[in-house]
Write a protein that holds these residues in place. Structure first.
Motif, mmCIF file in Angstrom:
data_model
loop_
_atom_site.group_PDB
_atom_site.id
_atom_site.type_symbol
_atom_site.label_atom_id
_atom_site.label_comp_id
_atom_site.label_asym_id
_atom_site.label_seq_id
_atom_site.Cartn_x
_atom_site.Cartn_y
_atom_site.Cartn_z
ATOM 1 N N GLU A 275 -80.611 34.858 -33.845
ATOM 2 C CA GLU A 275 -80.991 33.493 -33.506
ATOM 3 C C GLU A 275 -82.375 33.102 -34.006
ATOM 4 O OE1 GLU A 275 -80.703 33.386 -29.271
ATOM 5 O OE2 GLU A 275 -78.547 33.750 -29.283
ATOM 6 N N VAL A 276 -83.179 34.079 -34.489
ATOM 7 C CA VAL A 276 -84.571 33.796 -34.822
ATOM 8 C C VAL A 276 -84.998 34.475 -36.119
ATOM 9 C CG1 VAL A 276 -85.222 33.547 -32.381
ATOM 10 C CG2 VAL A 276 -85.490 35.761 -33.512
ATOM 11 N N GLU A 277 -86.120 34.023 -36.629
ATOM 12 C CA GLU A 277 -86.873 34.739 -37.643
ATOM 13 C C GLU A 277 -88.270 34.917 -37.047
ATOM 14 O OE1 GLU A 277 -85.092 33.537 -41.912
ATOM 15 O OE2 GLU A 277 -86.249 31.948 -40.946
ATOM 16 N N ILE A 278 -88.993 35.914 -37.523
ATOM 17 C CA ILE A 278 -90.354 36.145 -37.050
ATOM 18 C C ILE A 278 -91.282 35.859 -38.219
ATOM 19 C CG2 ILE A 278 -91.983 37.768 -36.011
ATOM 20 C CD1 ILE A 278 -89.503 37.139 -34.259
ATOM 21 N N VAL A 279 -92.229 34.948 -37.995
ATOM 22 C CA VAL A 279 -93.158 34.540 -39.040
ATOM 23 C C VAL A 279 -94.576 34.767 -38.535
ATOM 24 C CG1 VAL A 279 -93.892 32.667 -40.550
ATOM 25 C CG2 VAL A 279 -91.498 32.825 -39.831
ATOM 26 N N GLY B 66 -95.743 37.073 -36.785
ATOM 27 C CA GLY B 66 -95.736 37.514 -35.402
ATOM 28 C C GLY B 66 -95.246 36.506 -34.391
ATOM 29 N N SER B 67 -94.841 35.324 -34.847
ATOM 30 C CA SER B 67 -94.348 34.291 -33.935
ATOM 31 C C SER B 67 -92.865 34.040 -34.159
ATOM 32 C CB SER B 67 -95.105 32.979 -34.151
ATOM 33 O OG SER B 67 -96.464 33.149 -33.831
ATOM 34 N N VAL B 68 -92.183 33.681 -33.078
ATOM 35 C CA VAL B 68 -90.748 33.410 -33.149
ATOM 36 C C VAL B 68 -90.510 32.038 -33.776
ATOM 37 C CG1 VAL B 68 -88.658 33.017 -31.778
ATOM 38 C CG2 VAL B 68 -90.260 34.827 -31.133
ATOM 39 N N ALA B 69 -89.614 31.995 -34.738
ATOM 40 C CA ALA B 69 -89.166 30.732 -35.342
ATOM 41 C C ALA B 69 -87.659 30.656 -35.142
ATOM 42 C CB ALA B 69 -89.512 30.677 -36.826
ATOM 43 N N ALA B 70 -87.214 29.661 -34.400
ATOM 44 C CA ALA B 70 -85.779 29.512 -34.135
ATOM 45 C C ALA B 70 -85.046 29.165 -35.420
ATOM 46 C CB ALA B 70 -85.549 28.434 -33.090
ATOM 47 N N ARG B 71 -83.840 29.699 -35.557
ATOM 48 C CA ARG B 71 -82.985 29.379 -36.698
ATOM 49 C C ARG B 71 -81.952 28.364 -36.240
ATOM 50 N NH1 ARG B 71 -79.739 33.718 -38.632
ATOM 51 N NH2 ARG B 71 -79.602 32.618 -40.581
ATOM 52 N N ASP C 58 -76.608 37.207 -43.818
ATOM 53 C CA ASP C 58 -77.069 37.195 -42.438
ATOM 54 C C ASP C 58 -77.570 38.529 -41.890
ATOM 55 O OD1 ASP C 58 -77.637 35.667 -40.160
ATOM 56 O OD2 ASP C 58 -75.783 36.289 -39.199
ATOM 57 N N PHE C 59 -78.593 39.099 -42.532
ATOM 58 C CA PHE C 59 -79.303 40.222 -41.931
ATOM 59 C C PHE C 59 -80.773 40.132 -42.306
ATOM 60 C CE2 PHE C 59 -77.836 41.994 -45.951
ATOM 61 C CZ PHE C 59 -78.939 42.684 -46.423
ATOM 62 N N ASP C 60 -81.598 40.837 -41.546
ATOM 63 C CA ASP C 60 -83.047 40.744 -41.707
ATOM 64 C C ASP C 60 -83.547 41.422 -42.970
ATOM 65 O OD1 ASP C 60 -83.410 39.430 -39.295
ATOM 66 O OD2 ASP C 60 -83.940 41.234 -38.183
ATOM 67 N N VAL C 61 -84.589 40.800 -43.542
ATOM 68 C CA VAL C 61 -85.410 41.440 -44.564
ATOM 69 C C VAL C 61 -86.832 41.422 -44.004
ATOM 70 C CG1 VAL C 61 -86.298 41.331 -46.923
ATOM 71 C CG2 VAL C 61 -83.911 40.704 -46.466
#
Length: 188
Positions: free
Chosen positions: A30-34, A36-41, A72-75
């Motif tokens: 549901e999120v990405e981290i930018v 150190g902060s949460v960014a909703a997708r 749909d997976f993290d990098v």
């Protein structure tokens, strides 16, 4: 911990790699981290998901045994402050399939499908982040009003860590970089 407690915990304070790695896949999706902060997708549309899958399938078929393509997976772009992006399509080295987290040195190409609300992030912010991380190819897919997607392709200039335009495609996309691939964009 309830889902509500997990959501509250995710939104308070700097998110470290260790903290993020303790979350479930559902929470991470549901999120990405930018920085150190949460960014909703934003939730993707069916058209968005179909286009990402079409690209991933074509890239997977063309890539050969050295590369995999998936959605749909993290990098993990950097550890401190944590920056995790979740590109719509990732082409990564096949021998890193079980390596977690996926890092820029594992990745050949990322593609983002621009959706309402993600325009600035996909056109500017992610472009700069992927280039700074050293990812060789970036494709940005615009969902044009004509119905046919527009695919902007970029290649990394390693000396400046910036992308230069490599091509613009609509209809049938034929390119030789990073490997020969033909994609019928009208199938969306």
């Amino acid at each position: 911990m309830t889902a509500e407690q997990a959501a509250r915990a995710r939104t308070h304070g700097q998110i470290t790699a260790e903290r993020y790695d303790s979350w479930t896949e559902e929470q991470c999706r549901e999120v990405e981290i930018v920085a150190g902060s949460v960014a909703a997708r934003p939730r993707a549309s069916k058209r968005h998901n179909r286009l990402a899958r079409l690209l991933a399938n074509a890239l997977e078929a063309a890539a050969g045994p050295e590369w995999n393509a998936d959605t749909d997976f993290d990098v993990r772009l950097q550890d401190v402050p944590l920056t995790n992006r979740r590109p719509d399509v990732v082409v990564y080295r096949a021998d890193t399939i079980d390596v977690t987290p996926t890092r820029p040195e594992h990745v050949l190409l990322v593609a983002e499908v621009v959706s309402p609300g993600s325009e600035t992030t996909d056109r500017i912010v992610k472009t700069n982040q992927y280039a700074a991380a050293g990812i060789a190819f970036y494709w940005r897919v615009e969902q044009a009003a004509t119905g046919l997607p527009l695919v902007h392709t970029y290649v990394l200039d390693p000396a400046t860590r910036t992308y230069r335009e490599a091509g613009l495609f609509t209809g049938t996309m034929e390119t030789t970089a990073p490997f020969p691939v033909e994609i019928d964009l009208s199938r969306v």
